[in-house]
Design an enzyme around this catalytic site. Structure first.
Site, short mmCIF file in Angstrom:
data_model
loop_
_atom_site.label_atom_id
_atom_site.label_comp_id
_atom_site.label_asym_id
_atom_site.label_seq_id
_atom_site.Cartn_x
_atom_site.Cartn_y
_atom_site.Cartn_z
N THR A 21 0.96 -1.07 -0.05
CA THR A 21 -0.03 -0.06 -0.05
C THR A 21 0.94 1.29 0.13
OG1 THR A 21 -1.63 -1.16 1.33
CG2 THR A 21 -1.78 1.12 1.17
N LYS A 113 7.99 1.67 12.40
CA LYS A 113 7.91 1.99 13.92
C LYS A 113 8.48 1.12 14.74
CE LYS A 113 3.60 0.77 12.71
NZ LYS A 113 2.45 1.05 11.95
N LYS A 213 5.25 3.91 18.72
CA LYS A 213 5.01 5.37 18.02
C LYS A 213 5.36 6.29 19.43
CE LYS A 213 1.77 4.28 14.37
NZ LYS A 213 0.52 4.20 14.17
N1 HSE Z 1 -2.11 0.40 12.07
C1 HSE Z 1 -1.97 1.71 12.12
C2 HSE Z 1 -3.24 2.56 12.82
C3 HSE Z 1 -1.60 2.65 10.91
O1 HSE Z 1 -4.17 1.92 12.98
O2 HSE Z 1 -3.09 3.68 12.98
C4 HSE Z 1 -0.12 2.42 10.72
O3 HSE Z 1 0.81 2.84 11.79
#
Ligand code: HSE
Length: 448
Positions: A21, A113, A213
């Site tokens: 993606t 991340k 994150k």
């Molecule tokens: N899976 C993550 C989210 C997106 O739902 O924000 C990619 O970091």
């Protein structure tokens, strides 16, 4: 005007690892905005090779315009490649490839991340040693330029805290639970149907993605190493729709927040690093971030609060961050390594080992829901236990029991206290014979 050398105007060559993606989005945005990006970067940014196990997909996305291969290791050792973009994800082969790229003198751009939160210290040390850049804007909050803000825009400030909605999947689920009164499982299925949640959504719903994150943001804000293993990680899978409803009645909204805060404890500096469902006042802007959107609130001593809002995932929003990194790396490619922005915002020699505080030392206020027998003296017993732990009650509601019902719910909000005090109070409250279920405890942040 000084003329540019051939080295400064010829295209910079990129090897793209992974054409899923985000890789596809990066390819498309780079092609679509080629002229504009070149004007900004000073020289063309050219994807010279794409590596993906799925050659058919790679051919389809690139339209046969670019060399494709299924051998990513050949890309990271290719002498013609200047920048490697890693969009594979995870800590397995992606780590090997990134380290190999660095060892071969390539700059790296990554959206990974997990890799940075867990192995960032090793990766940045290797990059500094080799004099190459590792850029990672896309690793946190997708298209929102929060890394840029922390590394550059806010450098005058002593950052005090950061609180972020940095997982879109869980924010979508919480919005659905609140808006439509859905149970967690039903809202999760809807997130999966719409393609927000991964097929295995564990990292999203259990808070791991958000913890990766906030670990990165914490390191950048305070100039400390990545310490993912010290983060407190709690997701939303155990959250009851009743608590969302009661919070709303009290003027709060529940969000999965990544929080990191600088604290003084017993005269020493410490850092809070935690992810958990959090009550925040509905009147705050960040409480009104709904659906799959992300937002990060940063409190600096000079600027005050700044709020960054946008799409935290998706092909082109994430590509926007990847390409911003490509432009940065291209601009700084020929600069002396000492004159580049340091990986963790602070000079490598100035990174400090301020400890991450254990959860028991976290200071915040709390939401408590207790299922109790509805008779005289119950509230007095509970209030006494809280008072003994120096916990002050801020607000309280009691659900009106239904006709003939002998039990009810009491919901209490406390003033700020330490987690260990609330732990001790809960143990004593649960031991009271009039308390019928485990106490529900959620943390609250005023974010004022
Ligand atoms: N899976 C993550 C989210 C997106 O739902 O924000 C990619 O970091």
């Amino acid at each position: 005007m000084a003329t540019k050398s051939n080295e400064q105007t010829k295209p910079i060559n990129v090897g793209l690892l992974g054409i899923g993606t985000v890789g596809g989005g990066t390819f498309n945005v780079l092609s679509r905005n080629e002229a504009e990006i070149t004007r900004r970067a000073g020289r063309p940014i050219r994807i010279s090779v794409v590596a993906d196990k799925n050659l058919e997909l790679a051919k389809q996305v690139t339209g046969g315009k670019v060399r494709i291969t299924d051998d990513a290791f050949a890309v990271v050792t290719d002498p013609d490649i200047d920048i490697v973009v890693e969009l594979i994800g995870g800590c397995g082969i992606a780590k090997e490839l990134v380290l190999k790229a660095i060892a071969n003198g390539k700059h790296v751009v990554t959206a990974n991340k997990a890799l940075l939160a867990v192995h960032g210290n090793e990766i940045f040390a290797a990059a500094s040693e080799k004099g190459v850049m590792v850029a990672f804007e896309a690793a946190v909050a997708g298209g929102i330029p929060i890394i840029k803000a922390l590394r550059e825009g806010l450098t005058a400030n002593r950052i005090q805290w950061i609180a972020g909605i940095i997982n879109g999947t869980t924010n979508f689920i919480l919005s659905e639970m609140r808006d439509k009164g859905l149970a967690f499982d039903v809202a999760l299925k809807e997130a999966q149907r719409l393609g927000y949640a991964e097929a295995d959504p564990t990292f999203d719903i259990e808070g791991v993605d958000a913890a990766h994150k906030i670990t990165i943001l914490s390191a950048l804000a305070f100039g400390i190493p990545m310490q993912f293993d010290k983060a407190h990680v709690e997701g939303i899978s155990q959250l009851d729709a009743d608590d969302i409803k009661y919070a709303e009645q009290l003027g709060y909204r529940i969000k999965l927040l990544g929080i990191t805060r600088r604290r003084e404890m017993d005269g020493k500096a410490g850092i809070e690093l935690r992810v958990h469902p959090t009550l925040i006042p509905t009147k705050r802007l960040i409480a009104n971030v709904e659906g799959a959107m992300n937002a990060v609130l940063v409190q600096g001593d000079a600027v005050g609060a700044t709020l960054y809002y946008g799409k935290g995932a998706g092909a082109e929003p994430t590509a926007s961050a990847v390409i911003a990194d490509l432009v940065d790396v291209t601009r700084m490619h020929t600069a002396d390594p000492e004159h580049r922005v340091p990986h963790l915002a602070f000079q490598p020699g100035a990174v400090e080992d301020t400890p991450i505080l254990p959860l028991s030392e976290v200071e915040t206020s709390y939401y408590l829901r207790l299922r109790v027998e509805d008779r005289p003296g119950v509230l007095a017993d509970i209030a006494r236990i809280l008072a003994d732990q120096q916990i002050s009650i801020d607000a309280m509601i009691q659900r009106e029991p239904a006709e003939g019902e002998s039990q009810t719910d009491i919901i209490m909000l406390t003033h700020i206290t330490r987690e260990k005090n609330i732990d001790a109070a809960i143990v004593k409250i649960e031991a009271l014979p009039v308390v019928k279920k485990k106490v529900i405890r959620l943390r609250m942040e005023e974010l004022g």
